[in-house]
Design an enzyme around this catalytic site. Structure first.
Site, mmCIF file in Angstrom:
data_model
loop_
_atom_site.group_PDB
_atom_site.id
_atom_site.type_symbol
_atom_site.label_atom_id
_atom_site.label_comp_id
_atom_site.label_asym_id
_atom_site.label_seq_id
_atom_site.Cartn_x
_atom_site.Cartn_y
_atom_site.Cartn_z
ATOM 1 N N GLU A 1 92.231 11.760 85.330
ATOM 2 C CA GLU A 1 93.083 12.935 85.090
ATOM 3 C C GLU A 1 92.757 13.668 83.796
ATOM 4 O O GLU A 1 93.202 14.808 83.587
ATOM 5 C CB GLU A 1 94.561 12.521 85.080
ATOM 6 C CG GLU A 1 95.047 11.848 83.806
ATOM 7 C CD GLU A 1 94.727 10.363 83.696
ATOM 8 O OE1 GLU A 1 95.266 9.697 82.787
ATOM 9 O OE2 GLU A 1 93.929 9.860 84.522
ATOM 10 N N CYS B 1 94.708 3.591 84.148
ATOM 11 C CA CYS B 1 94.787 2.811 82.916
ATOM 12 C C CYS B 1 96.011 1.900 82.949
ATOM 13 O O CYS B 1 96.087 0.981 83.754
ATOM 14 C CB CYS B 1 94.756 3.730 81.711
ATOM 15 S SG CYS B 1 94.293 2.902 80.173
ATOM 16 N N HIS C 1 90.338 7.054 83.429
ATOM 17 C CA HIS C 1 91.268 8.188 83.401
ATOM 18 C C HIS C 1 90.693 9.407 84.124
ATOM 19 O O HIS C 1 90.231 10.361 83.483
ATOM 20 C CB HIS C 1 91.563 8.579 81.947
ATOM 21 C CG HIS C 1 92.566 7.733 81.251
ATOM 22 N ND1 HIS C 1 93.920 7.819 81.489
ATOM 23 C CD2 HIS C 1 92.402 6.782 80.298
ATOM 24 C CE1 HIS C 1 94.563 6.962 80.708
ATOM 25 N NE2 HIS C 1 93.667 6.310 79.987
#
Length: 286
Positions: free
Chosen positions: A200, A104, A198
């Site tokens: 993660e 991001c 994202h």
């Protein structure tokens, strides 16, 4: 033992708000994920955008096998002290030759640091999930996206995007909303792999992000009310609790590229396997 540096791009107030929401800052989310991907690795978190913080840790960037840049609400086209500090830090990362990865805003930081540009998305949004991400011709053979299919979804929530990649960058993936969904960026001796989405994030964190940005979602007509946002967030949260619930995945239009944790964080695992470990070997670290 791998030695990772996690650069928290978000300013202090955003870190505090996120901790109140999900119990972790963005850097702490990365830290927990890296403990699963590379068991035994040592992680250090720094906050280079903060006032009064040294941009580079005392042991220097050369002491680390990789640098990870988190997401952030910073707008990289704004000439603010926070933006200047994080961009200066990223230029130091490039100059060190240490492999780096960002999601991001992390991708946006690397873009600006290497000479590209970032812009507001205006009225467009990717909120919750980025849909139908497709690797480019270059991306289909790139190790960052190894194991990804011809089109996939991923957790995402952002209001800015890369407008133009710097020279010597390679566009790796796009979709119908945001052209630069994944890229490799080179600057000096440094190599950065990054994504606009994202990998993660857990689905629990996606649900919390929707709640934190409820006003923006309503303003841009993605929801009619706070109740709409909450109903959608509850579905995402329920799928986090029971990722095998096919009915919930169907209602959200998701498949195992999102519901399976290993698939969801694939790019970070690929980065460690295909860039960090070979670079570590060339540096003579075993």
């Amino acid at each position: 033992m791998l030695n990772f540096l996690i650069a928290e791009s978000e300013p202090p107030e955003a870190r505090d708000r996120r901790r109140r929401s999900v119990g972790r800052s963005s850097g702490e989310t990365y830290e927990a994920l890296l403990e699963r991907i590379a068991p035994g690795a040592r992680t250090t978190r720094v906050t280079p955008a903060d006032h009064g913080q040294d941009a580079v840790p005392p042991d220097g960037l050369d002491a680390y096998d990789a640098v990870f840049l988190t997401g952030s609400p910073l707008h990289l086209y704004d000439d603010t002290p926070e933006c200047r500090r994080i961009i200066t830090f990223m230029r130091s990362v490039f100059a060190s030759g240490t492999p780096s990865f960002g999601s991001c805003a992390g991708l946006q930081v690397a873009t600006v640091a290497a000479g590209g540009t970032v812009r507001s998305m205006g009225g467009r949004r990717e909120a919750g999930f980025s849909r139908r991400i497709a690797p480019t011709d270059a991306g289909r053979g790139h190790p960052l996206l190894a194991g990804r299919p011809a089109a996939f979804d991923a957790p995402a929530i952002h209001t800015d995007e890369v407008a133009s990649l710097p020279e010597e960058a390679v566009l790796l993936a796009s979709n119908g909303v945001t052209t630069v969904q994944a890229a490799e960026i080179r600057s000096g001796p440094g190599i950065f792999w990054g994504v606009q989405y994202h990998p993660e994030l857990s689905l629990f964190e996606v649900a919390a992000a929707l709640r934190r940005q409820a006003d923006d979602l309503i303003e841009h007509s993605l929801a009619q009310s706070d109740d709409d946002v909450e109903a959608h967030a509850l579905l995402v949260e329920a799928l986090h609790d029971e990722p095998g619930r096919r009915d919930l995945a169907w209602r959200l239009g998701l498949d195992d590229q999102v519901t399976d944790r290993g698939n969801r964080c694939r790019e970070i695992g690929n980065f460690v396997e295909h860039l960090v470990l070979p670079t570590r070997s060339r540096r003579g670290r075993g």
